[in-house]
Scaffold this motif. Structure first.
Motif, PDB file in Angstrom:
ATOM      1  N   LEU A  20     -21.196  30.417  33.998  1.00  0.00           N
ATOM      2  CA  LEU A  20     -19.987  30.511  34.986  1.00  0.00           C
ATOM      3  C   LEU A  20     -18.824  28.952  34.072  1.00  0.00           C
ATOM      4  O   LEU A  20     -19.993  28.600  35.065  1.00  0.00           O
ATOM      5  N   ARG A  21     -18.189  29.121  33.938  1.00  0.00           N
ATOM      6  CA  ARG A  21     -17.443  27.684  33.509  1.00  0.00           C
ATOM      7  C   ARG A  21     -16.180  27.128  35.341  1.00  0.00           C
ATOM      8  O   ARG A  21     -15.554  27.856  34.772  1.00  0.00           O
ATOM      9  N   LEU A  22     -16.882  25.983  35.886  1.00  0.00           N
ATOM     10  CA  LEU A  22     -15.398  26.623  36.626  1.00  0.00           C
ATOM     11  C   LEU A  22     -15.068  24.787  37.067  1.00  0.00           C
ATOM     12  O   LEU A  22     -15.932  23.787  36.729  1.00  0.00           O
ATOM     13  N   VAL A  23     -13.638  24.757  36.616  1.00  0.00           N
ATOM     14  CA  VAL A  23     -13.103  23.943  36.532  1.00  0.00           C
ATOM     15  C   VAL A  23     -11.626  23.851  38.092  1.00  0.00           C
ATOM     16  O   VAL A  23     -10.781  24.861  38.452  1.00  0.00           O
ATOM     17  N   LEU A  24     -12.476  23.113  38.488  1.00  0.00           N
ATOM     18  CA  LEU A  24     -11.706  22.507  40.222  1.00  0.00           C
ATOM     19  C   LEU A  24     -10.515  21.366  39.579  1.00  0.00           C
ATOM     20  O   LEU A  24     -11.086  20.192  39.506  1.00  0.00           O
ATOM     21  N   LEU A  30     -16.629  18.803  41.616  1.00  0.00           N
ATOM     22  CA  LEU A  30     -17.010  20.002  41.714  1.00  0.00           C
ATOM     23  C   LEU A  30     -16.686  20.307  41.272  1.00  0.00           C
ATOM     24  O   LEU A  30     -17.161  22.144  40.585  1.00  0.00           O
ATOM     25  N   SER A  31     -16.461  20.582  39.546  1.00  0.00           N
ATOM     26  CA  SER A  31     -16.893  21.505  38.344  1.00  0.00           C
ATOM     27  C   SER A  31     -17.679  21.795  37.809  1.00  0.00           C
ATOM     28  O   SER A  31     -18.350  20.980  37.764  1.00  0.00           O
ATOM     29  N   GLY A  32     -18.145  22.511  37.015  1.00  0.00           N
ATOM     30  CA  GLY A  32     -19.421  22.601  35.803  1.00  0.00           C
ATOM     31  C   GLY A  32     -19.638  23.729  36.095  1.00  0.00           C
ATOM     32  O   GLY A  32     -18.600  24.342  36.349  1.00  0.00           O
ATOM     33  N   SER A  33     -20.717  24.138  34.849  1.00  0.00           N
ATOM     34  CA  SER A  33     -21.159  25.213  34.922  1.00  0.00           C
ATOM     35  C   SER A  33     -22.060  25.972  34.957  1.00  0.00           C
ATOM     36  O   SER A  33     -23.228  24.988  35.996  1.00  0.00           O
ATOM     37  N   PHE A  34     -22.242  26.851  35.980  1.00  0.00           N
ATOM     38  CA  PHE A  34     -22.950  28.101  37.138  1.00  0.00           C
ATOM     39  C   PHE A  34     -23.437  29.213  36.601  1.00  0.00           C
ATOM     40  O   PHE A  34     -22.692  30.609  36.384  1.00  0.00           O
ATOM     41  N   ARG A  35     -24.436  29.209  36.869  1.00  0.00           N
ATOM     42  CA  ARG A  35     -25.931  30.575  36.300  1.00  0.00           C
ATOM     43  C   ARG A  35     -25.219  31.659  37.380  1.00  0.00           C
ATOM     44  O   ARG A  35     -25.721  31.018  38.989  1.00  0.00           O
ATOM     45  N   VAL A  36     -25.218  32.758  37.383  1.00  0.00           N
ATOM     46  CA  VAL A  36     -24.537  33.309  38.400  1.00  0.00           C
ATOM     47  C   VAL A  36     -26.883  34.087  38.634  1.00  0.00           C
ATOM     48  O   VAL A  36     -27.456  34.556  37.910  1.00  0.00           O
ATOM     49  N   GLY A  37     -27.069  34.074  40.055  1.00  0.00           N
ATOM     50  CA  GLY A  37     -28.588  34.207  39.923  1.00  0.00           C
ATOM     51  C   GLY A  37     -29.095  36.123  40.352  1.00  0.00           C
ATOM     52  O   GLY A  37     -27.876  36.259  40.321  1.00  0.00           O
ATOM     53  N   PRO A  38     -30.540  36.110  40.674  1.00  0.00           N
ATOM     54  CA  PRO A  38     -30.469  37.492  40.663  1.00  0.00           C
ATOM     55  C   PRO A  38     -29.692  37.868  41.650  1.00  0.00           C
ATOM     56  O   PRO A  38     -29.728  38.556  41.963  1.00  0.00           O
ATOM     57  N   GLU A  59     -10.513  37.680  40.654  1.00  0.00           N
ATOM     58  CA  GLU A  59     -10.885  38.419  41.931  1.00  0.00           C
ATOM     59  C   GLU A  59     -11.670  37.110  42.036  1.00  0.00           C
ATOM     60  O   GLU A  59     -11.317  36.491  43.418  1.00  0.00           O
ATOM     61  N   LEU A  60     -12.306  36.734  41.331  1.00  0.00           N
ATOM     62  CA  LEU A  60     -13.169  35.466  41.729  1.00  0.00           C
ATOM     63  C   LEU A  60     -12.491  34.829  41.634  1.00  0.00           C
ATOM     64  O   LEU A  60     -12.477  33.283  42.608  1.00  0.00           O
ATOM     65  N   GLU A  61     -11.535  34.202  40.909  1.00  0.00           N
ATOM     66  CA  GLU A  61     -10.752  32.923  41.052  1.00  0.00           C
ATOM     67  C   GLU A  61      -9.989  32.929  42.166  1.00  0.00           C
ATOM     68  O   GLU A  61      -9.864  31.504  42.987  1.00  0.00           O
ATOM     69  N   ASP A  62      -9.166  33.767  42.493  1.00  0.00           N
ATOM     70  CA  ASP A  62      -8.789  33.472  44.225  1.00  0.00           C
ATOM     71  C   ASP A  62     -10.131  33.654  44.976  1.00  0.00           C
ATOM     72  O   ASP A  62      -9.280  33.151  46.113  1.00  0.00           O
ATOM     73  N   SER A  63     -10.745  33.910  45.004  1.00  0.00           N
ATOM     74  CA  SER A  63     -12.416  34.038  46.131  1.00  0.00           C
ATOM     75  C   SER A  63     -12.463  32.346  45.837  1.00  0.00           C
ATOM     76  O   SER A  63     -12.592  31.364  46.934  1.00  0.00           O
ATOM     77  N   LEU A  64     -13.012  31.974  45.132  1.00  0.00           N
ATOM     78  CA  LEU A  64     -13.366  30.382  44.680  1.00  0.00           C
ATOM     79  C   LEU A  64     -11.735  29.118  44.722  1.00  0.00           C
ATOM     80  O   LEU A  64     -11.780  28.561  45.779  1.00  0.00           O
ATOM     81  N   ARG A  65     -10.866  29.526  44.675  1.00  0.00           N
ATOM     82  CA  ARG A  65      -9.252  29.523  45.346  1.00  0.00           C
ATOM     83  C   ARG A  65      -9.720  29.050  46.703  1.00  0.00           C
ATOM     84  O   ARG A  65      -9.406  27.999  47.142  1.00  0.00           O
ATOM     85  N   ALA A  66      -9.824  30.176  47.214  1.00  0.00           N
ATOM     86  CA  ALA A  66      -9.572  29.770  49.197  1.00  0.00           C
ATOM     87  C   ALA A  66     -10.751  29.695  49.235  1.00  0.00           C
ATOM     88  O   ALA A  66     -10.415  28.808  50.702  1.00  0.00           O
ATOM     89  N   VAL A  67     -12.528  29.013  49.031  1.00  0.00           N
ATOM     90  CA  VAL A  67     -13.038  29.098  49.898  1.00  0.00           C
ATOM     91  C   VAL A  67     -12.772  27.042  49.420  1.00  0.00           C
ATOM     92  O   VAL A  67     -13.375  26.510  50.102  1.00  0.00           O
ATOM     93  N   THR A  79      -9.303  27.960  37.556  1.00  0.00           N
ATOM     94  CA  THR A  79      -9.510  27.862  36.688  1.00  0.00           C
ATOM     95  C   THR A  79     -10.890  28.079  36.001  1.00  0.00           C
ATOM     96  O   THR A  79     -12.004  27.491  36.718  1.00  0.00           O
ATOM     97  N   LEU A  80     -11.960  29.748  35.928  1.00  0.00           N
ATOM     98  CA  LEU A  80     -12.743  30.376  35.859  1.00  0.00           C
ATOM     99  C   LEU A  80     -12.958  30.259  34.369  1.00  0.00           C
ATOM    100  O   LEU A  80     -12.007  31.890  33.699  1.00  0.00           O
ATOM    101  N   ASP A  81     -13.754  30.307  33.407  1.00  0.00           N
ATOM    102  CA  ASP A  81     -14.071  31.215  32.547  1.00  0.00           C
ATOM    103  C   ASP A  81     -15.750  31.394  32.668  1.00  0.00           C
ATOM    104  O   ASP A  81     -16.252  30.875  33.052  1.00  0.00           O
ATOM    105  N   ILE A  82     -15.899  31.935  30.969  1.00  0.00           N
ATOM    106  CA  ILE A  82     -17.542  32.412  30.890  1.00  0.00           C
ATOM    107  C   ILE A  82     -17.651  31.448  29.345  1.00  0.00           C
ATOM    108  O   ILE A  82     -17.792  31.633  28.193  1.00  0.00           O
ATOM    109  N   ASP A  83     -18.743  30.844  30.197  1.00  0.00           N
ATOM    110  CA  ASP A  83     -19.466  29.671  29.163  1.00  0.00           C
ATOM    111  C   ASP A  83     -20.511  30.792  28.628  1.00  0.00           C
ATOM    112  O   ASP A  83     -21.048  31.020  26.839  1.00  0.00           O
ATOM    113  N   ALA A  84     -20.951  31.526  28.687  1.00  0.00           N
ATOM    114  CA  ALA A  84     -22.132  32.652  28.540  1.00  0.00           C
ATOM    115  C   ALA A  84     -22.083  33.965  29.183  1.00  0.00           C
ATOM    116  O   ALA A  84     -22.479  33.673  30.549  1.00  0.00           O
ATOM    117  N   TYR A  85     -22.551  34.971  28.339  1.00  0.00           N
ATOM    118  CA  TYR A  85     -22.961  36.521  29.278  1.00  0.00           C
ATOM    119  C   TYR A  85     -24.295  36.652  29.122  1.00  0.00           C
ATOM    120  O   TYR A  85     -24.901  35.920  28.818  1.00  0.00           O
TER     121      TYR A  85
END
Length: 395
Positions: A20-24, A30-38, A59-67, A79-85
């Motif tokens: 996932l690519r997160l842009v704050l 605090l922005s960057g690409s992050f891999r979803v772990g196991p 839903e994930l954008e809402d959660s990240l916005r809150a935290v 904002t949230l995008d998918i770098d790689a599925y």
């Protein structure tokens, strides 16, 4: 079975393997690409671990916005995008089964092409199966031979470990090798056990002999010490007499000096002999301890060898079972290769929906989703052959 669901018809929930690519906005650090772990979570700077399980992008954008709003104490614009599925998987009768990077819109037919196409056994490939069968049979024979040796060795180690003088022939070894070969293998191990026992006995005897020599040497040294002490006493007495005579003018100072020097020499000899006695006594103790320690070291080594043997037996049995299964599978493939060559492939997708897995019968034009497992089946022997080789036919 349920009908396949296209990507457009189903919301996309993030899971392990997605990048996932997160842009704050305003906070590039605090922005960057992050891999979803196991564990279906991402680790983010400042806020730590955030679960993505069961959430789509909104839903994930809402959660990240809150935290992030809580973490930076100001309204966060996220904002949230998918770098790689996450990858999809192709299994079964394909040339290159495995995982592949997902691209939006990929169909079942395209997924099969990416996996190297349908794996097919033709009649002229029977010779390849024959070569493979011979190779696996050799591996089976080797595994069987090694297991026999390991079982005989284990019987010898058990006998040594328990202090027995005879090795019992294991029933498992009799069943594998027959009475005659099993007895021969155990006889060889019995010879080795006797040789090892004799070697240990020789080691202990050698240490005892050296200890006896050391003790005799101690006796000799103590005799030397007694002689030196006698000389020391006599010289001291003579010196005291000479000192009295010198006071009366009846002897010279040089005579007194000679006696003093002789007394110092005897004292030095006494120290040397005493040091030799101390070293000899230490050697005798060490040799005695070695005689006691040798059997203990031998027992510890036998226990370690027995533990290693148990592990090797397990590994060899697994190898034997695997080789036997492959030989049986090859035999089954060869017997039905002709009729299986003309069968058409069928496709099944295993797809995780929520906490459950769905099995979907699909067609070549249906689309694959990230995380899908596409099972390709043309015929039973084809599946087995593909699984055995891990690749397509050898040209």
């Amino acid at each position: 079975m349920a009908a396949p669901t296209t990507q457009a018809e189903e919301r996309y929930e993030f899971a392990s393997g997605d990048v996932l690519r997160l842009v704050l906005f305003g906070r590039p650090e605090l922005s960057g690409s992050f891999r979803v772990g196991p564990d279906d979570s991402i680790s983010l700077p400042l806020v730590g671990t955030v679960s993505v399980a069961g959430k789509d992008r909104a839903e994930l954008e809402d959660s990240l916005r809150a935290v992030f709003t809580k973490a930076i104490s100001t309204e966060a614009n996220v904002t949230l995008d998918i770098d790689a599925y996450r990858p999809f998987f192709v299994l079964g009768t394909v040339n290159k089964p495995g995982s592949y990077q997902y691209q939006p819109g990929v169909t079942v037919l395209q997924a099969v092409a990416i996996a190297g196409g349908i794996y097919s056994l033709a009649q002229n490939e029977a010779s390849n199966l024959l070569v493979l069968s011979h190779r696996e049979q050799e591996r089976l024979d080797t595994a069987t031979g090694q297991l026999k040796l390991l079982l005989a060795r284990r019987a010898r180690l058990v006998a040594e470990h328990t202090g027995q003088h005879q090795i019992a022939v294991p029933i498992q070894l009799k069943l594998m090798a027959g009475d005659q070969e099993a007895s021969k293998l155990v006889a060889d191990e019995s010879d080795l056990m006797r040789a090892r026992a004799q070697s240990l006995a020789n080691q202990i005897e050698s240490q005892d002999q050296v200890r006896v020599l050391a003790e005799k040497h101690i006796v000799d040294l103590k005799g030397q010490l007694a002689a030196v002490e006698r000389q020391l006493d006599l010289t001291d007495q003579e010196l005291q007499m000479a000192l009295g005579l010198k006071e009366k003018g009846l002897t010279t100072g040089s005579h007194v000096f000679d006696l003093q020097r002789a007394l110092a020499d005897f004292a030095a000899q006494k120290l040397d002999v005493q040091s030799s006695i101390d070293r000899a006594e230490q050697d005798a103790v060490r040799y005695a301890n070695s005689s006691v320690q040798a059997p203990l070291d031998h027992a510890l080594q036998v226990a370690e060898d027995l533990k290693s043997n148990e592990r090797d037996v397990g590994l060899q049995m697994a190898a034997l079972v695997g080789a036997a299964d492959i030989v049986r599978t090859i035999t089954g493939v060869a017997s039905t290769i002709g009729s299986a060559a003309n069968l058409s492939p069928t496709y099944t997708i295993v797809r995780k929906v929520g906490s459950e897995f769905q099995h979907l019968d699909v067609h070549e034009i249906d689309r694959i989703l990230p995380g899908d497992v596409l099972k390709v089946k043309k015929d039973g022997p084809g599946v087995a052959a593909g699984a055995m080789s891990g690749a397509g036919p050898t040209n």
